[in-house]
Design a protein around this motif. Structure first.
Motif, short mmCIF file in Angstrom:
data_model
loop_
_atom_site.label_atom_id
_atom_site.label_comp_id
_atom_site.label_asym_id
_atom_site.label_seq_id
_atom_site.Cartn_x
_atom_site.Cartn_y
_atom_site.Cartn_z
N LYS A 128 42.48 21.75 -58.08
CA LYS A 128 41.15 22.30 -58.33
C LYS A 128 41.03 23.75 -57.87
N THR A 129 41.46 24.01 -56.62
CA THR A 129 41.34 25.36 -56.08
C THR A 129 42.18 26.35 -56.87
N LEU B 105 40.25 27.10 -60.11
CA LEU B 105 39.12 27.99 -59.89
C LEU B 105 39.59 29.41 -59.57
N GLN C 211 33.96 27.55 -50.73
CA GLN C 211 33.75 26.50 -49.73
C GLN C 211 33.50 27.11 -48.35
N ASP D 113 32.19 25.63 -55.24
CA ASP D 113 33.24 24.88 -54.58
C ASP D 113 32.68 24.27 -53.29
N GLU D 114 32.36 22.99 -53.32
CA GLU D 114 31.80 22.27 -52.17
C GLU D 114 30.57 23.01 -51.62
N THR E 221 32.31 21.60 -58.11
CA THR E 221 33.30 20.74 -57.47
C THR E 221 32.75 20.24 -56.14
#
Length: 311
Positions: free
Chosen positions: A44-45, A48, A85, A161-162, A192
């Motif tokens: 995922k990271t 992104l 995040q 992201d989170e 996410t």
């Protein structure tokens, strides 16, 4: 269907012998809340980071509003808002100064910047704390300002992201409301989170990445249909006749039972419940307890990715 804001085509990323992404493809539309899920280390990271112009892919392409994503395209970055995040704020500055700084990075200045900062402070519920140092803020306030810093330049694509890690329920609800408002204005939002109930509540479509591959990408209702509902119940007495008749309930499966405690797996929860109650009444069997579990995104996620811990 609205026009595609983000178009990902066969993205691959390798670090030596390690493959972080292995041919990922999907689209996300204007005004869409697209959930992106995956276990730790799933890719995922990396995905992104490529989409946000931070790293180049080994192969494949990503396009934003018809422009190919590249780390060298500074103009393209103006179309993207990123909520990382880790908080990306300056604790020694106040909320307004933080937003002024991030807005100026995107070339906004003068009255337009002042007006935009006022709008964003109102949107994230921090107007009354605009002149307070961010270092004095609670975790929830910092998360809300973190979102504000990502939208001050009015991006077309917002990558979250989170975004609600460690926040209080009020701040989480405020972030949800603002994200929904942005999508309603046509912003494409990629969300996410490890809080799967958040993704289920917010997103109309979800992609699941595992081991660098997109193993599922569909509307939320279609994904939920991959799992059956569960009816767990206990009766006063179990009989061979009851067991036999339970097997006759259409579109349902009787899982292994232990005495009077039983479990039915069913596609149509309402219909199965009606048939179960009618059957128990017919056989004069007393129902002691009953519990239902509807299909949810967490069960789908675990079904597709497995239950093993990822570190």
């Amino acid at each position: 269907m609205s026009a595609a804001i983000l178009n990902v085509l066969n993205l691959e990323k390798r670090y030596g012998p390690t493959t972080a992404l292995a041919g990922v493809s999907f689209q996300a539309q204007a005004g869409e809340l697209f959930g992106l899920l995956g276990p730790n280390g799933a890719g995922k990271t990396t995905l992104l980071s490529i989409v946000s112009c931070l790293i180049e892919p080994t192969a494949g392409e990503a396009w934003i509003l018809g422009k190919k994503v590249s780390t060298s395209d500074r103009e393209l970055r103006r179309l993207i808002g990123i909520v990382p995040q880790e908080l990306a704020l300056y604790n020694e500055l106040n909320a307004r100064e933080n937003l002024n700084f991030f807005g100026s990075l995107y070339g906004i200045s003068g009255e337009r910047l002042r007006s935009r900062v006022d709008d964003v402070l109102a949107a994230v519920g921090l107007t009354d704390r605009a002149n307070d140092r961010v270092g004095q803020f609670s975790g929830g306030m910092k998360r809300r300002l973190n979102l504000g810093a990502a939208i001050v330049h009015q991006p077309k694509l917002l990558l979250l992201d989170e975004p609600t890690t460690g926040v209080d329920p009020q701040s989480r609800n405020h972030i949800f409301e603002e994200v929904r408002r942005l999508a309603g204005q046509g912003v494409c939002v990629v969300y996410t989170s490890h809080y799967l109930e958040e993704v289920q509540a917010l997103c109309s479509r979800v992609g699941i990445i595992d081991h660098g591959r997109l193993i599922a990408c569909d509307s939320l209702p279609a994904l939920l249909q991959k799992m059956a509902g569960l009816i767990r119940f206990r009766v006063s007495n179990d009989t061979p006749q009851l067991q036999k008749r339970l097997l006759e309930i259409r579109d349902a499966r009787l899982n292994g039972s232990e005495g009077p405690a039983m479990e039915l797996e069913c596609r149509d929860m309402k219909k199965a419940l009606m048939q179960l109650i009618a059957l128990l009444n017919e056989l004069n069997v007393e129902l002691i307890s009953l519990e239902t579990t509807e299909p949810n995104l967490e069960r789908v996620f675990l079904h597709l990715t497995g239950n093993a811990l990822r570190d």
